[in-house]
Design a protein around this motif. Sequence first.
Motif, PDB file in Angstrom:
ATOM      1  N   LEU A   3       0.697  -1.154   0.101  1.00 29.33           N
ATOM      2  CA  LEU A   3      -0.190  -0.227  -0.038  1.00 29.33           C
ATOM      3  C   LEU A   3       0.973   1.403   0.102  1.00 29.33           C
ATOM      4  CD1 LEU A   3      -2.838   1.161   0.237  1.00 29.33           C
ATOM      5  CD2 LEU A   3      -2.652   0.982   2.747  1.00 29.33           C
ATOM      6  N   ASP A  92     -12.355  11.953   7.968  1.00 26.15           N
ATOM      7  CA  ASP A  92     -13.740  11.033   7.993  1.00 26.15           C
ATOM      8  C   ASP A  92     -13.658  10.124   7.011  1.00 26.15           C
ATOM      9  OD1 ASP A  92     -14.906  12.534   9.878  1.00 26.15           O
ATOM     10  OD2 ASP A  92     -16.354  13.558   8.668  1.00 26.15           O
ATOM     11  N   ARG A  93     -13.038  10.259   5.912  1.00 35.29           N
ATOM     12  CA  ARG A  93     -13.140   9.471   4.848  1.00 35.29           C
ATOM     13  C   ARG A  93     -11.805   8.458   4.973  1.00 35.29           C
ATOM     14  NH1 ARG A  93     -15.364   7.076   1.212  1.00 35.29           N
ATOM     15  NH2 ARG A  93     -16.614   8.775   0.588  1.00 35.29           N
ATOM     16  N   LEU A  95     -11.232   7.296   8.139  1.00 33.46           N
ATOM     17  CA  LEU A  95     -11.945   6.646   9.384  1.00 33.46           C
ATOM     18  C   LEU A  95     -12.801   5.462   8.706  1.00 33.46           C
ATOM     19  CD1 LEU A  95     -12.815   9.370  11.916  1.00 33.46           C
ATOM     20  CD2 LEU A  95     -11.350   7.356  12.300  1.00 33.46           C
ATOM     21  N   VAL A  96     -13.279   5.637   7.314  1.00 36.34           N
ATOM     22  CA  VAL A  96     -14.034   4.727   6.806  1.00 36.34           C
ATOM     23  C   VAL A  96     -13.360   3.757   5.982  1.00 36.34           C
ATOM     24  CG1 VAL A  96     -16.286   6.189   6.935  1.00 36.34           C
ATOM     25  CG2 VAL A  96     -14.840   6.065   5.039  1.00 36.34           C
ATOM     26  N   ARG A  97     -11.926   3.644   6.097  1.00 35.49           N
ATOM     27  CA  ARG A  97     -11.258   2.652   5.458  1.00 35.49           C
ATOM     28  C   ARG A  97     -10.488   1.729   6.442  1.00 35.49           C
ATOM     29  NH1 ARG A  97      -9.807   6.136   0.659  1.00 35.49           N
ATOM     30  NH2 ARG A  97     -12.048   5.963  -0.404  1.00 35.49           N
ATOM     31  N   PRO A  98     -10.256   0.678   5.824  1.00 31.03           N
ATOM     32  CA  PRO A  98      -9.909  -0.429   6.940  1.00 31.03           C
ATOM     33  C   PRO A  98      -8.265  -0.490   7.070  1.00 31.03           C
ATOM     34  CG  PRO A  98     -10.627  -1.517   4.840  1.00 31.03           C
ATOM     35  CD  PRO A  98     -10.798   0.177   4.604  1.00 31.03           C
ATOM     36  N   ARG A  99      -7.890   0.548   7.166  1.00 26.91           N
ATOM     37  CA  ARG A  99      -6.392   0.468   7.399  1.00 26.91           C
ATOM     38  C   ARG A  99      -5.988   1.486   8.654  1.00 26.91           C
ATOM     39  NH1 ARG A  99      -2.758  -1.894   4.028  1.00 26.91           N
ATOM     40  NH2 ARG A  99      -3.795  -3.477   3.059  1.00 26.91           N
ATOM     41  N   GLY A 100      -4.823   1.368   9.013  1.00 27.68           N
ATOM     42  CA  GLY A 100      -4.394   2.084  10.158  1.00 27.68           C
ATOM     43  C   GLY A 100      -4.342   3.733   9.749  1.00 27.68           C
ATOM     44  N   LEU A 101      -4.947   4.404  10.686  1.00 26.08           N
ATOM     45  CA  LEU A 101      -5.205   5.919  10.522  1.00 26.08           C
ATOM     46  C   LEU A 101      -3.808   6.617   9.995  1.00 26.08           C
ATOM     47  CD1 LEU A 101      -7.447   6.726  13.388  1.00 26.08           C
ATOM     48  CD2 LEU A 101      -8.101   6.096  11.088  1.00 26.08           C
ATOM     49  N   GLN A 104      -2.575   5.885   6.729  1.00 26.93           N
ATOM     50  CA  GLN A 104      -3.147   6.507   5.662  1.00 26.93           C
ATOM     51  C   GLN A 104      -3.111   8.124   5.701  1.00 26.93           C
ATOM     52  OE1 GLN A 104      -7.524   5.504   4.968  1.00 26.93           O
ATOM     53  NE2 GLN A 104      -7.387   4.399   6.970  1.00 26.93           N
ATOM     54  N   GLY A 107       0.417   8.284   4.007  1.00 22.47           N
ATOM     55  CA  GLY A 107       0.208   8.073   2.640  1.00 22.47           C
ATOM     56  C   GLY A 107      -0.422   9.388   1.791  1.00 22.47           C
ATOM     57  N   SER A 108      -1.670   9.952   2.384  1.00 22.34           N
ATOM     58  CA  SER A 108      -2.242  10.973   1.706  1.00 22.34           C
ATOM     59  C   SER A 108      -1.280  12.322   1.406  1.00 22.34           C
ATOM     60  CB  SER A 108      -3.342  11.211   2.432  1.00 22.34           C
ATOM     61  OG  SER A 108      -2.847  12.066   3.613  1.00 22.34           O
TER      62      SER A 108
END
Lengths: 259, 267
Positions: A3, A92-93, A95-101, A104, A107-108
Amino acid sequence: MRLLLRYLRLAAKGQLRYRSTFYLTAFAQIAMPLSLLAGISLLFARFGTLGGWSMGEALLCYGVTQVAFALAELSSRGFDNFPSILANGEFDRILVRPRGLMLQVLGSRLDLSRFGRLIVGGIVLAWAAKGSGVEWTPLKAATIALMTLCGAVVFSSLFVLGAAFAFLTTDGLELVNIFTDGGREMAQYPMSIYERWLRLFFTFVIPFACVNYLPLLFVLGRPGTGPAYALLPLAGLAFALPCLLAWRAGTRRYVSTGS
Amino acid sequence: MIQVESLRKTYLSRRRASGVGQALLSLVKPSRERIEALKDVSFSIERGEIVGYIGPNGAGKSTTIKVMCGILVPDSGVCLIKGRVPWKERAAHVAGIGVVFGQRSQLWWDVPVIDSFELLRDVYRVPGREYSASLEELVSALDLSPLLGQPARSLSLGQRMRCEMAASLLHSPDILFLDEPTIGLDAVSKLAVRAFIERANRERGVTVILTTHDMHDIEALVSRVILIGKGEILYDGGFEALVAGGRATGAGIEAVMAALYGEMGIA
């Protein structure tokens, strides 16, 4: 891992799309540390030594700091920019993804233009490795590597801490920049030139001295230091812990208030 | 499938000061206001339903959706989705749901849409073969093939929304939360999005929870509506039964809803 590579590819694609912006930013990233470097060499041309350090020695200090900061910015920009991630609802987006905060957030906002600083820092470091007159041993080289990595961890931790504050204020606190940018500016000079209280603060509260000045004393073979100093950078990892806890507290607060 | 019981949520919101003096005072002593976003919200939704969650602005729709998505923890009450408490097992819960926020994009702005999809494949760890099958199906259902190579920022709102729908279904969730998916769309795009929601529900058996202010969405898609106002559920049942009285007067659907909100004291 896969990822992370995907995030990296996306960042590269997205940022290279605006070619001129990318080049300009990268250029600024190269020019900024170079101008600092010019300042340092002027200083040494005038005074010869600084707090008992020769220019080659001081440049080791500078190079390690620049590389550490570049690594931190390259990877942890998301935390530095966290107020914008909160403000535009991106969190919020996340939080609705099944990966570590944290993964993410990281990565963003991978920021490849920071390679500029990384390259300058690397060149300076390589040059100073010769110019400082250090007799290199595997242990000393490993110490430098550890200093760089743990230094990056300290800077990243500060970004994370800043992000944790953003949960409280939404706008984020400029206060944290005092320690990230200020810490970078300060840590690139040998700590011995500073007042005692400042040294103590940057040793025991934010351990910049532990990832930079103190282990360098050992690398430079200063009297009264020993191989144990090579382990001091690990104190930088200890600093990450309270920052991570603050981040966790921040996310908990967020999901209970929604703002 | 979804079970919600006596949800409560109160926010403390800082009251905005009106003058400079007031603003300075609020620095020292912030005056806070309790806002009861959800007072006592209960409902349950079965597998395969399409439910319209409606109500005026500020009624508590988004708060409820956020709770069901695991973004927000309520003060009290029960929320069980497929046997899980969303905010306690966040990762496991969100792996099985899809979410579309009509007002916010989930696509990466500067890269081709297909790259966003591939990122999502890795985020959700969708196995290669499943991903290809899912992608192929979504691309043909939403007519995405001309769009995949374009960066999201160059898409029209309607095109983007079709991509958003696909993005939220790539990992084959069995629940889909749609928060105002047709907002701002032109007639053609609205019809395309509606047709697709209907099809996803029929063919994939996806349970759909839809919030919208467009009653034509509701008429076209939904047999059951849950109406919330001021944090309370005021109606739960068939949409036609709700509006039959208003329709009899010959008024348009918007006027009927406005009158209804007025009667309920939640306008």
